[in-house]
Design a protein around this motif. Structure first.
Motif, PDB file in Angstrom:
ATOM      1  N   ALA A  89       0.827  -1.206   0.000  1.00  0.00           N
ATOM      2  CA  ALA A  89       0.000   0.000   0.000  1.00  0.00           C
ATOM      3  C   ALA A  89       0.865   1.260   0.000  1.00  0.00           C
ATOM      4  CB  ALA A  89      -0.923  -0.006   1.216  1.00  0.00           C
ATOM      5  N   LYS A  90       2.000   1.199   0.680  1.00  0.00           N
ATOM      6  CA  LYS A  90       2.932   2.331   0.679  1.00  0.00           C
ATOM      7  C   LYS A  90       3.406   2.648  -0.733  1.00  0.00           C
ATOM      8  CE  LYS A  90       7.785   3.016   1.553  1.00  0.00           C
ATOM      9  NZ  LYS A  90       9.001   2.387   2.066  1.00  0.00           N
ATOM     10  N   GLN A  91       3.788   1.611  -1.504  1.00  0.00           N
ATOM     11  CA  GLN A  91       4.264   1.828  -2.869  1.00  0.00           C
ATOM     12  C   GLN A  91       3.153   2.367  -3.773  1.00  0.00           C
ATOM     13  OE1 GLN A  91       7.291   1.808  -3.784  1.00  0.00           O
ATOM     14  NE2 GLN A  91       8.157   0.946  -1.905  1.00  0.00           N
ATOM     15  N   ARG A  92       1.949   1.876  -3.563  1.00  0.00           N
ATOM     16  CA  ARG A  92       0.831   2.359  -4.377  1.00  0.00           C
ATOM     17  C   ARG A  92       0.524   3.826  -4.075  1.00  0.00           C
ATOM     18  NH1 ARG A  92      -2.989  -3.055  -3.713  1.00  0.00           N
ATOM     19  NH2 ARG A  92      -2.057  -4.231  -5.455  1.00  0.00           N
ATOM     20  N   HIS A  93       0.630   4.202  -2.789  1.00  0.00           N
ATOM     21  CA  HIS A  93       0.416   5.605  -2.426  1.00  0.00           C
ATOM     22  C   HIS A  93       1.534   6.473  -3.000  1.00  0.00           C
ATOM     23  CE1 HIS A  93      -0.763   8.572   1.018  1.00  0.00           C
ATOM     24  NE2 HIS A  93      -0.877   9.100  -0.183  1.00  0.00           N
ATOM     25  N   ARG A  94       2.753   5.985  -2.913  1.00  0.00           N
ATOM     26  CA  ARG A  94       3.886   6.741  -3.433  1.00  0.00           C
ATOM     27  C   ARG A  94       3.777   6.950  -4.938  1.00  0.00           C
ATOM     28  NH1 ARG A  94       8.699   4.922  -5.724  1.00  0.00           N
ATOM     29  NH2 ARG A  94      10.443   6.391  -5.572  1.00  0.00           N
ATOM     30  N   ARG A  95       3.211   5.991  -5.619  1.00  0.00           N
ATOM     31  CA  ARG A  95       3.107   6.053  -7.080  1.00  0.00           C
ATOM     32  C   ARG A  95       2.365   7.307  -7.543  1.00  0.00           C
ATOM     33  NH1 ARG A  95       0.778   0.802  -8.610  1.00  0.00           N
ATOM     34  NH2 ARG A  95      -1.271   1.747  -8.383  1.00  0.00           N
ATOM     35  N   HIS A  96       1.405   7.755  -6.748  1.00  0.00           N
ATOM     36  CA  HIS A  96       0.633   8.934  -7.139  1.00  0.00           C
ATOM     37  C   HIS A  96       1.474  10.203  -7.133  1.00  0.00           C
ATOM     38  CE1 HIS A  96      -3.128   6.736  -7.202  1.00  0.00           C
ATOM     39  NE2 HIS A  96      -2.883   6.259  -5.993  1.00  0.00           N
ATOM     40  N   THR A  97       2.623  10.189  -6.476  1.00  0.00           N
ATOM     41  CA  THR A  97       3.476  11.377  -6.396  1.00  0.00           C
ATOM     42  C   THR A  97       4.538  11.403  -7.487  1.00  0.00           C
ATOM     43  OG1 THR A  97       5.118  10.353  -4.909  1.00  0.00           O
ATOM     44  CG2 THR A  97       3.150  11.301  -3.881  1.00  0.00           C
ATOM     45  N   LEU A  98       4.635  10.356  -8.323  1.00  0.00           N
ATOM     46  CA  LEU A  98       5.710  10.219  -9.301  1.00  0.00           C
ATOM     47  C   LEU A  98       5.326  10.804 -10.655  1.00  0.00           C
ATOM     48  CD1 LEU A  98       6.754   6.539  -8.472  1.00  0.00           C
ATOM     49  CD2 LEU A  98       7.812   8.652  -7.648  1.00  0.00           C
ATOM     50  N   PRO A  99       6.331  11.089 -11.516  1.00  0.00           N
ATOM     51  CA  PRO A  99       6.045  11.506 -12.897  1.00  0.00           C
ATOM     52  C   PRO A  99       5.332  10.396 -13.670  1.00  0.00           C
ATOM     53  CG  PRO A  99       8.331  11.964 -12.292  1.00  0.00           C
ATOM     54  CD  PRO A  99       7.766  11.117 -11.206  1.00  0.00           C
ATOM     55  N   ARG A 100       4.770  10.750 -14.832  1.00  0.00           N
ATOM     56  CA  ARG A 100       3.943   9.800 -15.570  1.00  0.00           C
ATOM     57  C   ARG A 100       4.707   8.536 -15.943  1.00  0.00           C
ATOM     58  NH1 ARG A 100       0.361  11.765 -20.554  1.00  0.00           N
ATOM     59  NH2 ARG A 100      -0.712  12.701 -18.766  1.00  0.00           N
ATOM     60  N   ALA A 101       5.940   8.666 -16.439  1.00  0.00           N
ATOM     61  CA  ALA A 101       6.699   7.481 -16.850  1.00  0.00           C
ATOM     62  C   ALA A 101       6.942   6.553 -15.668  1.00  0.00           C
ATOM     63  CB  ALA A 101       8.031   7.903 -17.476  1.00  0.00           C
ATOM     64  N   ALA A 102       7.271   7.145 -14.520  1.00  0.00           N
ATOM     65  CA  ALA A 102       7.502   6.331 -13.329  1.00  0.00           C
ATOM     66  C   ALA A 102       6.209   5.685 -12.847  1.00  0.00           C
ATOM     67  CB  ALA A 102       8.109   7.195 -12.219  1.00  0.00           C
ATOM     68  N   ARG A 103       5.084   6.378 -13.024  1.00  0.00           N
ATOM     69  CA  ARG A 103       3.803   5.779 -12.638  1.00  0.00           C
ATOM     70  C   ARG A 103       3.467   4.573 -13.513  1.00  0.00           C
ATOM     71  NH1 ARG A 103       1.933  11.170 -12.375  1.00  0.00           N
ATOM     72  NH2 ARG A 103       0.611  10.868 -14.214  1.00  0.00           N
ATOM     73  N   VAL A 104       3.783   4.675 -14.817  1.00  0.00           N
ATOM     74  CA  VAL A 104       3.543   3.542 -15.727  1.00  0.00           C
ATOM     75  C   VAL A 104       4.371   2.339 -15.296  1.00  0.00           C
ATOM     76  CG1 VAL A 104       3.817   2.713 -18.091  1.00  0.00           C
ATOM     77  CG2 VAL A 104       2.882   5.001 -17.668  1.00  0.00           C
ATOM     78  N   TRP A 105       5.645   2.583 -15.020  1.00  0.00           N
ATOM     79  CA  TRP A 105       6.516   1.494 -14.564  1.00  0.00           C
ATOM     80  C   TRP A 105       6.025   0.941 -13.220  1.00  0.00           C
ATOM     81  CZ3 TRP A 105       9.443  -2.210 -15.830  1.00  0.00           C
ATOM     82  CH2 TRP A 105      10.357  -2.789 -14.936  1.00  0.00           C
ATOM     83  N   GLY A 106       5.545   1.824 -12.364  1.00  0.00           N
ATOM     84  CA  GLY A 106       5.006   1.373 -11.087  1.00  0.00           C
ATOM     85  C   GLY A 106       3.785   0.485 -11.266  1.00  0.00           C
ATOM     86  N   HIS A 107       2.899   0.855 -12.174  1.00  0.00           N
ATOM     87  CA  HIS A 107       1.736   0.016 -12.455  1.00  0.00           C
ATOM     88  C   HIS A 107       2.167  -1.363 -12.937  1.00  0.00           C
ATOM     89  CE1 HIS A 107      -1.775   2.500 -11.759  1.00  0.00           C
ATOM     90  NE2 HIS A 107      -1.180   3.539 -12.353  1.00  0.00           N
ATOM     91  N   LEU A 108       3.205  -1.379 -13.785  1.00  0.00           N
ATOM     92  CA  LEU A 108       3.700  -2.655 -14.311  1.00  0.00           C
ATOM     93  C   LEU A 108       4.258  -3.518 -13.189  1.00  0.00           C
ATOM     94  CD1 LEU A 108       4.182  -4.318 -16.854  1.00  0.00           C
ATOM     95  CD2 LEU A 108       6.394  -3.196 -17.095  1.00  0.00           C
ATOM     96  N   LEU A 109       5.040  -2.907 -12.296  1.00  0.00           N
ATOM     97  CA  LEU A 109       5.568  -3.656 -11.152  1.00  0.00           C
ATOM     98  C   LEU A 109       4.443  -4.160 -10.258  1.00  0.00           C
ATOM     99  CD1 LEU A 109       8.641  -1.539  -9.973  1.00  0.00           C
ATOM    100  CD2 LEU A 109       8.693  -3.790 -11.039  1.00  0.00           C
ATOM    101  N   ASP A 110       3.426  -3.346 -10.085  1.00  0.00           N
ATOM    102  CA  ASP A 110       2.303  -3.729  -9.236  1.00  0.00           C
ATOM    103  C   ASP A 110       1.559  -4.921  -9.832  1.00  0.00           C
ATOM    104  OD1 ASP A 110       0.337  -3.803  -7.338  1.00  0.00           O
ATOM    105  OD2 ASP A 110      -0.463  -1.812  -7.738  1.00  0.00           O
ATOM    106  N   VAL A 111       1.255  -4.850 -11.123  1.00  0.00           N
ATOM    107  CA  VAL A 111       0.464  -5.909 -11.762  1.00  0.00           C
ATOM    108  C   VAL A 111       1.239  -7.215 -11.852  1.00  0.00           C
ATOM    109  CG1 VAL A 111      -0.615  -6.602 -13.934  1.00  0.00           C
ATOM    110  CG2 VAL A 111      -0.983  -4.297 -13.035  1.00  0.00           C
ATOM    111  N   THR A 112       2.528  -7.105 -12.100  1.00  0.00           N
ATOM    112  CA  THR A 112       3.312  -8.322 -12.349  1.00  0.00           C
ATOM    113  C   THR A 112       3.795  -9.001 -11.066  1.00  0.00           C
ATOM    114  OG1 THR A 112       5.266  -6.902 -12.652  1.00  0.00           O
ATOM    115  CG2 THR A 112       4.074  -7.609 -14.644  1.00  0.00           C
ATOM    116  N   VAL A 113       4.348  -8.224 -10.125  1.00  0.00           N
ATOM    117  CA  VAL A 113       4.923  -8.849  -8.924  1.00  0.00           C
ATOM    118  C   VAL A 113       4.499  -8.147  -7.633  1.00  0.00           C
ATOM    119  CG1 VAL A 113       6.930  -9.873 -10.050  1.00  0.00           C
ATOM    120  CG2 VAL A 113       7.045  -7.506  -9.248  1.00  0.00           C
TER     121      VAL A 113
END
Length: 518
Positions: free
Chosen positions: A396-420
């Motif tokens: 949940a911490k990483q998901r909350h942090r994702r909202h504060t990141l630039p768009r490219a980092a958010r896309v990569w974060g979504h990928l990390l979230d969905v995959t692992v």
């Protein structure tokens, strides 16, 4: 110097009783006439001049050998200004059910116990006083007088830098200075503690900043209202106390401020009401950098304004469904364990159904994103042996942090979230590999591929061919030996290669993140 002939009959009673400490009671015995509120009707027969009291306390009437002098007066009207500033007083003073025409000045005095009980006093100035005993103001009504010489603010009771070897007893007292300082006691040292219970009411700010209270501060059922412009009802910044008791209906219509306070034992708000400033501009509780062993925050109802616990440290936290308002500042808040009050029973919050979701909702009440509240909660779960709950918190911490990141980092974060699941759910990679393996095996088994070189290479196996592109390192020999003339299947093969690299990278990045401290 007063002479005996100048004294009135009531003053002579007090004068004669003083050497042996006898009690002088000027009440009539008629309740309606003896009420302090009706003191305006008290005549000369119940009037004692303040100068007479001062003279006696300063040795005007010699105490006989073998006796203990004490001034004990009940039901009198005290006329004039009782000025004992800087005096060295060797006798106890007890005034009960008295009405003072003017204020009392004890600033800088050194004295024995003082009791002004059930009386009406237009202000008590006792800054820098040294009391070898107790200060008893039970049931008295203290009203704002002139500005204190120590801070030039209108104050009803001033105890700035006072030292009391016993207790300061304000039980049942009403202290009135609306919009000003009802009690100003910064730097107070009260070895026996301060007691403001049994119906204590303060109209105006109560200030105990930097106070040292080995006996604690006890405000059970107290009412604090009508603070000044800052909206602070109680200020205990940097105070040191054994216990702070704000329980059993304690009500603050203003901010309670405990910035930097250190409590060696218990801080309790059990069944308290924190309404915050009347204008709604300001928090209900500020406990920035506060330290306590046991913090009981089981309120009677939800605070009407924010609660600030940034940097606070407690060993044990107790809360209930009323504890937390819409905004809670938790950055830097450290706790050892959490217990929940349910139907009057205290139970460990860890391991309870819905515990993680409830605690994550608690953290999300804090404005913005800060990692520490998540890490603290995860640490608590881990110490309690609940590693799965700790991983859910860190995810949940990483998901909350994702909202504060630039768009490219958010896309990569979504990928990390969905995959692992950012490395906290590595089994998701296995689910993806299983699903892609099943898709590829079924798809490739419907057609026959073309060999790169006829008669050479391993026989075609749909399952092995599917696994070959999913494993980016090395190879199983199928992808290099066969290709597809069917465009759809060839593109599926390319897609499996891409997924293989993505999954491998995600697993490595996610697991590495999970193994790191943060």
């Amino acid at each position: 110097m007063l002479s005996y002939d100048e004294l009135t009959s009531s003053e002579r009673e007090v004068w004669d009783a003083f050497p042996e400490g006898h009690r002088v009671d000027l009440r009539t015995g008629v309740p309606e006439e003896d009420r302090v509120a009706a003191s305006g009707q008290w005549g000369s027969g119940r009037t004692v001049r303040a100068t007479v009291i001062v003279a006696l306390l300063l040795g005007a009437n010699t105490v006989q050998s073998g006796a203990v002098g004490c001034l004990r007066l009940v039901g009198a009207r005290i006329s004039g200004h009782l000025n004992l500033a800087g005096a060295q007083i060797a006798h106890d003073l007890w005034l009960e059910d008295c009405w003072f025409e003017e204020g009392v000045d004890l600033s800088g005095a050194s004295t024995q116990s003082i009791a002004i009980v059930g009386s009406r006093v237009p202000g008590v100035e006792a800054g820098m006083i040294r009391i070898d005993g107790r200060l008893d103001l039970r049931r008295s009504r203290l009203e704002s007088g002139s500005a204190s010489p120590f801070h030039r603010r209108v104050t009803a009771l001033s105890l700035i830098n006072a030292t009391v070897s016993g207790a300061v007893n304000l039980n049942g007292a009403e202290i009135t200075a609306p919009g000003e300082w009802a009690v100003s006691a910064g730097g107070l040292v009260a070895e026996g503690g301060v007691y403001c219970a049994d119906g204590f009411v303060a109209h105006g700010e109560v200030r105990l900043m930097g106070a040292q209270l080995p006996g604690g501060l006890h405000m059970r059922g107290a009412l604090l209202e009508r603070p000044g412009r800052r909206g602070v009802a109680l200020a205990l910044d940097n105070a040191v106390a054994s216990t702070l008791d704000f329980s059993d209906g304690f009500t603050a219509n203003g901010t309670v401020r405990l910035r930097g306070a250190r409590i060696s034992d218990n801080l309790t708000f059990e069944r308290a009401v924190l309404n915050g400033p009347p204008d709604g501009h300001g928090p209900s509780l500020v406990a920035l950098l506060m330290q306590a062993v046991d913090f009981d925050f089981t309120l009677a109802r939800q605070p009407s304004a924010a609660v600030d616990l940034r940097g606070a440290q407690v060993s044990y936290l107790h809360d209930n469904e009323h504890s937390w308002p819409g905004v809670v500042e938790l950055d830097g808040f450290v706790y050892g364990s959490i217990k929940v009050d349910e139907a009057g029973e205290r139970r460990e919050a860890v391991g309870r159904r819905g515990s993680v979701a409830h605690r994550l909702g608690w953290i999300r009440r804090s404005p913005g994103y800060t990692p520490q509240p998540y890490e603290q909660l995860a640490s608590w779960y881990r110490k309690a042996g609940h590693d799965d709950e700790a991983r859910r918190v860190l995810l949940a911490k990483q998901r909350h942090r994702r909202h504060t990141l630039p768009r490219a980092a958010r896309v990569w974060g979504h990928l990390l979230d969905v995959t692992v699941g950012y490395g906290y759910r590595p089994w998701l990679a296995g689910v993806w590999i299983l699903a892609l393996t099943l898709l590829g095996t079924l798809s490739f088994s419907t057609h026959a591929p073309t060999p790169v070189q006829r008669g050479e290479g391993a026989p075609f196996r749909p399952l092995v061919y599917t696994l070959d592109p999913l494993i980016p390192v090395g190879g199983l020999g199928q992808r290099s030996a066969w290709y597809w003339s069917n465009d759809s299947l060839q593109w599926l093969a390319y897609l499996l290669i891409a997924f293989g690299w993505v999954l491998t990278t995600a697993v490595i990045a996610g697991v590495t993140r999970a193994l790191q401290k943060n």
